[in-house]
Design an enzyme around this catalytic site. Structure first.
Site, PDB file in Angstrom:
ATOM      1  N   ASP A  67       0.842  -1.194   0.000  1.00 39.53           N
ATOM      2  CA  ASP A  67       0.000   0.000   0.000  1.00 39.53           C
ATOM      3  C   ASP A  67       0.874   1.239   0.000  1.00 39.53           C
ATOM      4  O   ASP A  67       2.090   1.161   0.219  1.00 39.53           O
ATOM      5  CB  ASP A  67      -1.017  -0.003   1.149  1.00 39.53           C
ATOM      6  CG  ASP A  67      -0.398   0.185   2.526  1.00 39.53           C
ATOM      7  OD1 ASP A  67       0.814  -0.070   2.689  1.00 39.53           O
ATOM      8  OD2 ASP A  67      -1.140   0.582   3.443  1.00 39.53           O
ATOM      9  N   TYR A  69       2.794   4.849   0.828  1.00 45.01           N
ATOM     10  CA  TYR A  69       3.369   5.454   2.027  1.00 45.01           C
ATOM     11  C   TYR A  69       2.282   6.270   2.736  1.00 45.01           C
ATOM     12  O   TYR A  69       1.485   6.953   2.100  1.00 45.01           O
ATOM     13  CB  TYR A  69       4.527   6.374   1.662  1.00 45.01           C
ATOM     14  CG  TYR A  69       5.713   5.662   1.051  1.00 45.01           C
ATOM     15  CD1 TYR A  69       6.390   4.655   1.728  1.00 45.01           C
ATOM     16  CD2 TYR A  69       6.181   6.021  -0.212  1.00 45.01           C
ATOM     17  CE1 TYR A  69       7.497   4.019   1.179  1.00 45.01           C
ATOM     18  CE2 TYR A  69       7.286   5.391  -0.785  1.00 45.01           C
ATOM     19  CZ  TYR A  69       7.939   4.392  -0.085  1.00 45.01           C
ATOM     20  OH  TYR A  69       9.014   3.773  -0.641  1.00 45.01           O
ATOM     21  N   PHE A  80       6.847   2.090  -3.872  1.00 46.86           N
ATOM     22  CA  PHE A  80       8.224   2.311  -3.412  1.00 46.86           C
ATOM     23  C   PHE A  80       8.766   3.706  -3.737  1.00 46.86           C
ATOM     24  O   PHE A  80       9.778   4.128  -3.179  1.00 46.86           O
ATOM     25  CB  PHE A  80       9.188   1.250  -3.971  1.00 46.86           C
ATOM     26  CG  PHE A  80       8.932  -0.130  -3.446  1.00 46.86           C
ATOM     27  CD1 PHE A  80       9.291  -0.482  -2.149  1.00 46.86           C
ATOM     28  CD2 PHE A  80       8.320  -1.088  -4.239  1.00 46.86           C
ATOM     29  CE1 PHE A  80       9.045  -1.756  -1.664  1.00 46.86           C
ATOM     30  CE2 PHE A  80       8.060  -2.374  -3.770  1.00 46.86           C
ATOM     31  CZ  PHE A  80       8.431  -2.710  -2.465  1.00 46.86           C
ATOM     32  N   HIS A 189      11.458  -9.142   1.206  1.00 48.51           N
ATOM     33  CA  HIS A 189      11.121  -7.726   1.042  1.00 48.51           C
ATOM     34  C   HIS A 189      12.364  -6.873   1.283  1.00 48.51           C
ATOM     35  O   HIS A 189      13.217  -7.225   2.101  1.00 48.51           O
ATOM     36  CB  HIS A 189      10.023  -7.340   2.033  1.00 48.51           C
ATOM     37  CG  HIS A 189       9.337  -6.055   1.711  1.00 48.51           C
ATOM     38  ND1 HIS A 189       9.847  -4.826   2.095  1.00 48.51           N
ATOM     39  CD2 HIS A 189       8.197  -5.794   1.032  1.00 48.51           C
ATOM     40  CE1 HIS A 189       9.031  -3.878   1.663  1.00 48.51           C
ATOM     41  NE2 HIS A 189       8.024  -4.429   1.015  1.00 48.51           N
TER      42      HIS A 189
END
Length: 225
Positions: A67, A69, A80, A189
């Site tokens: 999702d 920031y 990102f 991740h």
């Protein structure tokens, strides 16, 4: 939501989704939250930025985030990524470190990944909005139905796409992807909590380019310089 601004090839591919009840409920939910004074990220005009910058006709790589920031000024519709002038968050900083190790590309002075999107990388979050300071707050309002449909459209309508699935969440989308014609690359991740458990050293960026070249496609220029 600015649906009318979505790029034409996506408009055509997703027209049925825009007409479905769940999508109308997303719009109604966001309108109600806005009227209640809730701050929502990204700004309304940026919600579909990933689609604007990367038409379906050009998609050759998909990077999947969870999702947006949830802090001020960071989210702008690309997973990102942050706008120019905003310091890269830790996960993005680790992505840049891996690119440097993998390809020898210097760490950039910007965290804006728009140049990647413009080369054919769909920078897709599974949820396209979030309430300020509340991570995953919009994960159950219907966005996953929409973005699952997006992944399926890419899989069905394109060939030779590389899907970068990082962490524990993104690989859950693998069943939507036809691996007979696409490449899935999975790793830990890039978050500082897990990057040393398999993200660092994954070489996904060189592997992506090797695959694209093998299929006669232009490789990605991962540099932001």
């Amino acid at each position: 939501m600015h649906i009318a601004q979505i790029e034409a090839s996506w408009q055509a591919a997703l027209r049925e989704e825009f007409d479905r009840d769940y999508f109308h409920k997303i719009s109604e939910y966001l309108s109600a939250e806005k009227k209640a004074g809730t701050t929502i990220y990204p700004n309304e005009q940026d919600i579909f930025n990933a689609f604007t910058l990367c038409p379906l006709t050009r998609v050759k790589v998909v990077i999947l985030g969870q999702d947006p920031y949830h802090n001020p000024q960071q989210a702008h519709g690309l997973c990102f990524s942050v706008p120019d002038g905003i310091a890269p968050p830790p996960s993005l900083a680790n992505i840049f470190k891996e690119i440097k190790t993998d390809l020898g590309i210097a760490i950039p002075n910007t965290g804006n990944l728009s140049r990647w999107a413009q080369q054919g990388i769909l920078m897709l979050n599974a949820s396209l909005t979030v309430a300020a300071n509340k991570p995953m707050s919009h994960s159950k309002i219907g966005w996953h139905i929409f973005t699952d449909a997006v992944i399926k459209k890419v899989s069905d309508q394109k060939e030779h796409v590389v899907f970068l699935l990082w962490g524990k969440f993104a690989p859950s989308k693998a069943p939507l992807i036809d691996t007979s014609k696409h490449l899935i690359l999975q790793a830990a991740h890039p978050s500082p909590l897990s990057a040393y458990n398999g993200f660092f050293g994954c070489k996904h960026f060189s592997s992506t380019n090797d695959w694209l070249i093998s299929k006669g496609l232009q490789p990605i220029n991962w540099s932001l310089a």
